[in-house]
Design a protein around this motif. Structure first.
Motif, PDB file in Angstrom:
ATOM      1  N   ILE A   2       0.847  -1.196   0.000  1.00  0.00           N
ATOM      2  CA  ILE A   2       0.000   0.000   0.000  1.00  0.00           C
ATOM      3  C   ILE A   2       0.884   1.249   0.000  1.00  0.00           C
ATOM      4  O   ILE A   2       1.821   1.355   0.782  1.00  0.00           O
ATOM      5  CB  ILE A   2      -0.932  -0.010   1.222  1.00  0.00           C
ATOM      6  CG1 ILE A   2      -1.902  -1.187   1.119  1.00  0.00           C
ATOM      7  CG2 ILE A   2      -1.698   1.281   1.328  1.00  0.00           C
ATOM      8  CD1 ILE A   2      -2.857  -1.287   2.273  1.00  0.00           C
ATOM      9  N   SER A   3       0.537   2.189  -0.881  1.00  0.00           N
ATOM     10  CA  SER A   3       1.316   3.424  -0.992  1.00  0.00           C
ATOM     11  C   SER A   3       0.891   4.430   0.076  1.00  0.00           C
ATOM     12  O   SER A   3      -0.102   4.234   0.783  1.00  0.00           O
ATOM     13  CB  SER A   3       1.123   4.037  -2.382  1.00  0.00           C
ATOM     14  OG  SER A   3      -0.181   4.555  -2.511  1.00  0.00           O
ATOM     15  N   GLY A   4       1.636   5.536   0.162  1.00  0.00           N
ATOM     16  CA  GLY A   4       1.326   6.587   1.122  1.00  0.00           C
ATOM     17  C   GLY A   4      -0.043   7.192   0.888  1.00  0.00           C
ATOM     18  O   GLY A   4      -0.785   7.493   1.828  1.00  0.00           O
ATOM     19  N   GLN A   6      -2.620   5.737  -0.464  1.00  0.00           N
ATOM     20  CA  GLN A   6      -3.641   4.779  -0.073  1.00  0.00           C
ATOM     21  C   GLN A   6      -3.797   4.736   1.451  1.00  0.00           C
ATOM     22  O   GLN A   6      -4.911   4.639   1.958  1.00  0.00           O
ATOM     23  CB  GLN A   6      -3.300   3.402  -0.629  1.00  0.00           C
ATOM     24  CG  GLN A   6      -3.388   3.371  -2.142  1.00  0.00           C
ATOM     25  CD  GLN A   6      -2.682   2.183  -2.747  1.00  0.00           C
ATOM     26  OE1 GLN A   6      -1.794   1.603  -2.139  1.00  0.00           O
ATOM     27  NE2 GLN A   6      -3.073   1.829  -3.953  1.00  0.00           N
ATOM     28  N   TRP A   7      -2.678   4.834   2.171  1.00  0.00           N
ATOM     29  CA  TRP A   7      -2.756   4.886   3.632  1.00  0.00           C
ATOM     30  C   TRP A   7      -3.498   6.133   4.072  1.00  0.00           C
ATOM     31  O   TRP A   7      -4.312   6.094   5.006  1.00  0.00           O
ATOM     32  CB  TRP A   7      -1.364   4.861   4.268  1.00  0.00           C
ATOM     33  CG  TRP A   7      -0.776   3.493   4.374  1.00  0.00           C
ATOM     34  CD1 TRP A   7       0.323   3.020   3.739  1.00  0.00           C
ATOM     35  CD2 TRP A   7      -1.265   2.399   5.163  1.00  0.00           C
ATOM     36  NE1 TRP A   7       0.558   1.716   4.069  1.00  0.00           N
ATOM     37  CE2 TRP A   7      -0.402   1.309   4.940  1.00  0.00           C
ATOM     38  CE3 TRP A   7      -2.344   2.233   6.017  1.00  0.00           C
ATOM     39  CZ2 TRP A   7      -0.595   0.074   5.557  1.00  0.00           C
ATOM     40  CZ3 TRP A   7      -2.545   1.001   6.632  1.00  0.00           C
ATOM     41  CH2 TRP A   7      -1.667  -0.058   6.388  1.00  0.00           C
ATOM     42  N   ALA A   8      -3.219   7.251   3.411  1.00  0.00           N
ATOM     43  CA  ALA A   8      -3.907   8.500   3.756  1.00  0.00           C
ATOM     44  C   ALA A   8      -5.405   8.374   3.498  1.00  0.00           C
ATOM     45  O   ALA A   8      -6.221   8.816   4.318  1.00  0.00           O
ATOM     46  CB  ALA A   8      -3.319   9.660   2.957  1.00  0.00           C
ATOM     47  N   LEU A  10      -7.175   5.624   3.516  1.00  0.00           N
ATOM     48  CA  LEU A  10      -7.718   4.739   4.548  1.00  0.00           C
ATOM     49  C   LEU A  10      -7.859   5.466   5.885  1.00  0.00           C
ATOM     50  O   LEU A  10      -8.830   5.270   6.616  1.00  0.00           O
ATOM     51  CB  LEU A  10      -6.833   3.503   4.710  1.00  0.00           C
ATOM     52  CG  LEU A  10      -6.929   2.469   3.595  1.00  0.00           C
ATOM     53  CD1 LEU A  10      -5.921   1.346   3.827  1.00  0.00           C
ATOM     54  CD2 LEU A  10      -8.335   1.904   3.491  1.00  0.00           C
ATOM     55  N   ALA A  11      -6.882   6.312   6.213  1.00  0.00           N
ATOM     56  CA  ALA A  11      -6.946   7.064   7.473  1.00  0.00           C
ATOM     57  C   ALA A  11      -8.126   8.029   7.472  1.00  0.00           C
ATOM     58  O   ALA A  11      -8.862   8.130   8.464  1.00  0.00           O
ATOM     59  CB  ALA A  11      -5.633   7.811   7.702  1.00  0.00           C
ATOM     60  N   PHE A  57      -9.400   5.842  -2.415  1.00  0.00           N
ATOM     61  CA  PHE A  57      -8.617   4.628  -2.210  1.00  0.00           C
ATOM     62  C   PHE A  57      -8.763   3.690  -3.405  1.00  0.00           C
ATOM     63  O   PHE A  57      -7.774   3.154  -3.921  1.00  0.00           O
ATOM     64  CB  PHE A  57      -9.052   3.920  -0.921  1.00  0.00           C
ATOM     65  CG  PHE A  57      -8.289   2.659  -0.654  1.00  0.00           C
ATOM     66  CD1 PHE A  57      -6.991   2.704  -0.184  1.00  0.00           C
ATOM     67  CD2 PHE A  57      -8.875   1.418  -0.866  1.00  0.00           C
ATOM     68  CE1 PHE A  57      -6.283   1.543   0.066  1.00  0.00           C
ATOM     69  CE2 PHE A  57      -8.178   0.255  -0.630  1.00  0.00           C
ATOM     70  CZ  PHE A  57      -6.875   0.318  -0.158  1.00  0.00           C
TER      71      PHE A  57
END
Length: 165
Positions: A2-4, A6-8, A10-11, A57
């Motif tokens: 997962i890229s940055g 995608q993490w953002a 999700l957050a 996402f």
């Protein structure tokens, strides 16, 4: 992996889901003579945040599969430079300031100042245009929040201290 971005996504989606859960467990209060309760606007906002973050996402996943063959740089991805970070900082500071000045100055003056500072921050330089658009924007927002959503907002400073908004 997962890229940055995608993490953002999700957050932000997680924050939207948490907000919806928190709003749901809050006790109901009277709607102040309005059929729309005070939970309506926060519920709509949190739901939109959740949906848009989830969509971002999914788009980031589909772009990643297409970009695997294109190379390391994705032209459609957002790059945060100095100007973008300063804009984010400006909006954040103005939002926090608005929370502190809302009751001492009343909604109309607070909203006027927020709109004027943001207009200046994005490049508006004509004082007449800034004043007119800020006043009109504050009045329209006040009318929409007060009469549309039934929010009890203090209009002016003298009404903010003990008077009825």
């Amino acid at each position: 992996m997962i890229s940055g971005r995608q993490w953002a996504s999700l957050a932000v989606a997680g924050c939207g889901a948490a907000a919806l859960w928190i709003i749901g467990i809050q006790p109901d209060v009277e709607a102040y003579g309005n059929d729309l309760g005070p939970k309506l606007l926060p519920t709509i906002a949190a739901g939109l945040i959740l949906l848009l973050a989830a969509a971002d996402f999914v788009l980031a996943l589909s772009r990643r599969s297409r970009a695997a063959n294109a190379g390391p740089a994705d032209d459609q991805d957002v790059r945060l430079g100095r100007q973008q970070l300063l804009s984010i900082l400006l909006v954040s500071v103005v939002t926090v300031a608005f929370a502190f000045i809302l009751f001492p100055l009343g909604y109309l003056l607070s909203a006027f100042l927020v709109i004027a500072v943001l207009m200046f921050g994005i490049g508006a330089r004509s004082p007449l245009r800034i004043v007119l658009l800020s006043a009109a924007g504050a009045a329209v927002l006040y009318a929409g929040m007060t009469f549309g959503f039934g929010a009890l907002l203090p209009a002016l400073p003298e009404l903010a201290f003990g008077g009825r908004p």
